[in-house]
Design a protein around this motif. Structure first.
Motif, short mmCIF file in Angstrom:
data_model
loop_
_atom_site.label_atom_id
_atom_site.label_comp_id
_atom_site.label_asym_id
_atom_site.label_seq_id
_atom_site.Cartn_x
_atom_site.Cartn_y
_atom_site.Cartn_z
N THR A 1 38.42 43.27 42.16
CA THR A 1 37.69 42.47 43.50
C THR A 1 36.34 43.06 43.87
OG1 THR A 1 40.24 42.26 44.04
CG2 THR A 1 38.63 41.81 45.72
N PHE A 2 35.70 41.92 44.07
CA PHE A 2 34.06 42.08 44.30
C PHE A 2 33.73 41.60 45.55
CE2 PHE A 2 34.58 42.51 39.62
CZ PHE A 2 33.80 43.42 39.24
N VAL A 3 32.68 41.98 46.03
CA VAL A 3 32.28 41.40 47.43
C VAL A 3 30.67 40.97 47.10
CG1 VAL A 3 33.44 42.36 49.05
CG2 VAL A 3 31.73 43.55 48.19
N PHE A 4 30.10 39.80 47.85
CA PHE A 4 28.90 39.74 47.76
C PHE A 4 28.27 40.06 49.05
CE2 PHE A 4 25.08 37.33 48.73
CZ PHE A 4 24.72 36.86 47.59
N VAL A 5 27.34 41.10 49.08
CA VAL A 5 26.97 41.77 50.42
C VAL A 5 25.35 41.40 50.43
CG1 VAL A 5 26.51 43.77 51.53
CG2 VAL A 5 28.55 43.41 50.10
N GLU A 6 24.93 41.07 51.67
CA GLU A 6 23.64 40.63 52.15
C GLU A 6 23.17 41.43 53.32
OE1 GLU A 6 21.24 37.10 51.03
OE2 GLU A 6 21.50 36.82 53.03
N ASP A 7 22.31 42.34 53.34
CA ASP A 7 21.75 42.98 54.80
C ASP A 7 23.16 43.84 55.29
OD1 ASP A 7 19.41 42.26 54.37
OD2 ASP A 7 19.59 40.34 55.43
N ASP A 8 23.79 44.40 54.60
CA ASP A 8 25.17 45.16 54.72
C ASP A 8 26.21 44.38 55.38
OD1 ASP A 8 24.30 47.70 53.83
OD2 ASP A 8 23.22 47.94 55.92
N VAL A 9 26.17 42.82 55.26
CA VAL A 9 27.22 41.87 55.60
C VAL A 9 27.89 41.44 54.49
CG1 VAL A 9 27.85 39.99 57.22
CG2 VAL A 9 25.86 41.45 57.80
N VAL A 10 29.27 41.68 54.44
CA VAL A 10 29.99 40.84 53.51
C VAL A 10 30.01 39.22 53.63
CG1 VAL A 10 32.19 40.86 52.37
CG2 VAL A 10 31.28 43.08 53.06
N LEU A 11 29.62 38.73 52.76
CA LEU A 11 29.42 37.22 53.08
C LEU A 11 30.32 36.42 51.85
CD1 LEU A 11 25.60 36.66 53.23
CD2 LEU A 11 27.28 36.58 55.03
N GLY A 12 30.96 37.19 51.09
CA GLY A 12 31.86 36.45 50.17
C GLY A 12 32.65 37.41 49.31
N THR A 13 33.74 37.13 48.86
CA THR A 13 34.47 38.01 48.01
C THR A 13 35.28 37.10 46.89
OG1 THR A 13 36.39 39.64 47.89
CG2 THR A 13 36.55 37.90 49.45
N TYR A 14 35.52 37.70 45.78
CA TYR A 14 36.55 37.16 44.83
C TYR A 14 37.19 38.18 43.97
CZ TYR A 14 33.61 38.58 40.56
OH TYR A 14 32.94 39.17 39.57
N TYR A 15 38.43 37.84 43.20
CA TYR A 15 39.08 38.60 42.68
C TYR A 15 39.32 38.01 41.12
CZ TYR A 15 43.07 35.32 43.22
OH TYR A 15 43.67 34.14 43.24
N ILE A 16 39.43 38.84 40.31
CA ILE A 16 39.84 38.58 38.86
C ILE A 16 41.00 39.22 38.24
CG2 ILE A 16 38.33 40.13 37.75
CD1 ILE A 16 37.54 38.11 35.67
N LYS A 17 42.16 38.26 37.91
CA LYS A 17 43.35 38.93 37.25
C LYS A 17 43.64 38.19 36.11
CE LYS A 17 46.04 36.00 40.05
NZ LYS A 17 47.10 35.98 41.35
N PRO A 18 44.50 38.39 35.17
CA PRO A 18 45.01 37.70 34.09
C PRO A 18 45.85 36.69 34.59
CG PRO A 18 45.59 40.08 33.94
CD PRO A 18 45.05 39.88 35.30
N ASN A 19 45.60 35.44 33.87
CA ASN A 19 46.62 34.33 34.62
C ASN A 19 47.81 34.42 33.75
OD1 ASN A 19 46.35 31.68 36.01
ND2 ASN A 19 46.70 30.74 33.85
N ALA A 20 48.06 34.86 32.96
CA ALA A 20 49.49 35.02 32.28
C ALA A 20 49.35 36.13 31.45
CB ALA A 20 49.50 33.92 31.34
N MET A 21 50.42 36.58 30.70
CA MET A 21 50.71 37.81 29.76
C MET A 21 50.90 37.53 28.65
SD MET A 21 53.20 40.27 32.43
CE MET A 21 54.65 39.07 32.43
N GLY A 22 51.06 38.41 27.76
CA GLY A 22 51.33 38.16 26.25
C GLY A 22 50.49 37.17 25.49
N PRO A 23 50.86 36.16 24.77
CA PRO A 23 49.99 35.39 23.99
C PRO A 23 48.96 34.49 24.95
CG PRO A 23 52.25 35.01 23.31
CD PRO A 23 52.26 35.98 24.59
N SER A 24 49.18 34.48 26.03
CA SER A 24 48.15 33.76 27.04
C SER A 24 47.16 34.98 27.77
CB SER A 24 48.82 32.81 27.90
OG SER A 24 49.41 31.84 27.22
N ARG A 25 47.29 36.28 27.37
CA ARG A 25 46.45 37.19 28.53
C ARG A 25 45.09 37.03 28.14
NH1 ARG A 25 49.42 40.44 24.84
NH2 ARG A 25 48.47 40.99 22.88
N HIS A 26 44.61 36.40 27.22
CA HIS A 26 43.09 35.91 27.13
C HIS A 26 42.55 34.98 28.06
CE1 HIS A 26 45.26 32.54 24.96
NE2 HIS A 26 43.98 32.00 25.05
N ILE A 27 43.39 34.55 29.05
CA ILE A 27 42.80 33.59 30.06
C ILE A 27 43.20 34.40 31.24
CG2 ILE A 27 43.12 31.49 31.17
CD1 ILE A 27 44.45 30.45 28.77
#
Length: 160
Positions: free
Chosen positions: A49-75
């Motif tokens: 998980t990440f944040v977008f910070v400007e002037d020490d203020v968190v203005l946005g955030t996003y996460y990244i995770k696998p969408n599925a497992m096994g044969p679809s773990r590349h998404i």
């Protein structure tokens, strides 16, 4: 600046996070989620998980995770939030571009958004500008608090 989130970052972003889930216009999260449940869902369960910070203020955030497992773990799958004060300033675009780079670095080959609410037109248009295609429509998948049942889109992009 985009960097990994800290517990303090999430705490400072909590008013925005809470207002987004309470509005029930973009995320299929329970409106009564506690801070602890939200932190677990957004910061601990994903791969990163990440944040977008400007002037020490968190203005946005996003996460990244696998969408599925096994044969679809590349998404992978991502979720993004931007504070009201930062909307329209290109922060969601920067976070999405960053997330695509991180995805490739982590070995993912594609990114999929499982449920983009069709009435969230700003997000739909931005994702399309960034190369995501609507590959499916889920009829009446989301109960919007003012409009009623609306469609959700499955959006996808091959990253390589």
């Amino acid at each position: 600046m985009i960097r990994k989130i800290t517990p303090q970052d999430f705490q400072s972003f909590w008013p925005t996070f809470s207002s987004v889930i309470l509005a029930e216009e973009a995320y299929a999260f329970d409106a009564d989620m506690t801070f602890e449940q939200s932190y677990q869902l957004w910061c601990e369960a994903p791969l990163k998980t990440f944040v977008f910070v400007e002037d020490d203020v968190v203005l946005g955030t996003y996460y990244i995770k696998p969408n599925a497992m096994g044969p679809s773990r590349h998404i992978c799958n991502c979720g993004y939030m931007v504070s009201d004060q930062a909307r329209g300033k290109g922060i969601a675009r920067q976070m999405c571009e960053h997330s695509q780079q991180v995805a490739v670095e982590l070995g993912f080959k594609a990114m999929q958004f499982n449920s983009v609410v069709s009435t969230n037109e700003v997000a739909v248009k931005l994702w399309q500008k960034l190369g995501f295609d609507i590959i499916g429509t889920i009829p009446k998948a989301y109960k919007h608090p003012r409009i009623g049942y609306v469609d959700s889109f499955v959006m996808y992009k091959w990253l390589l």
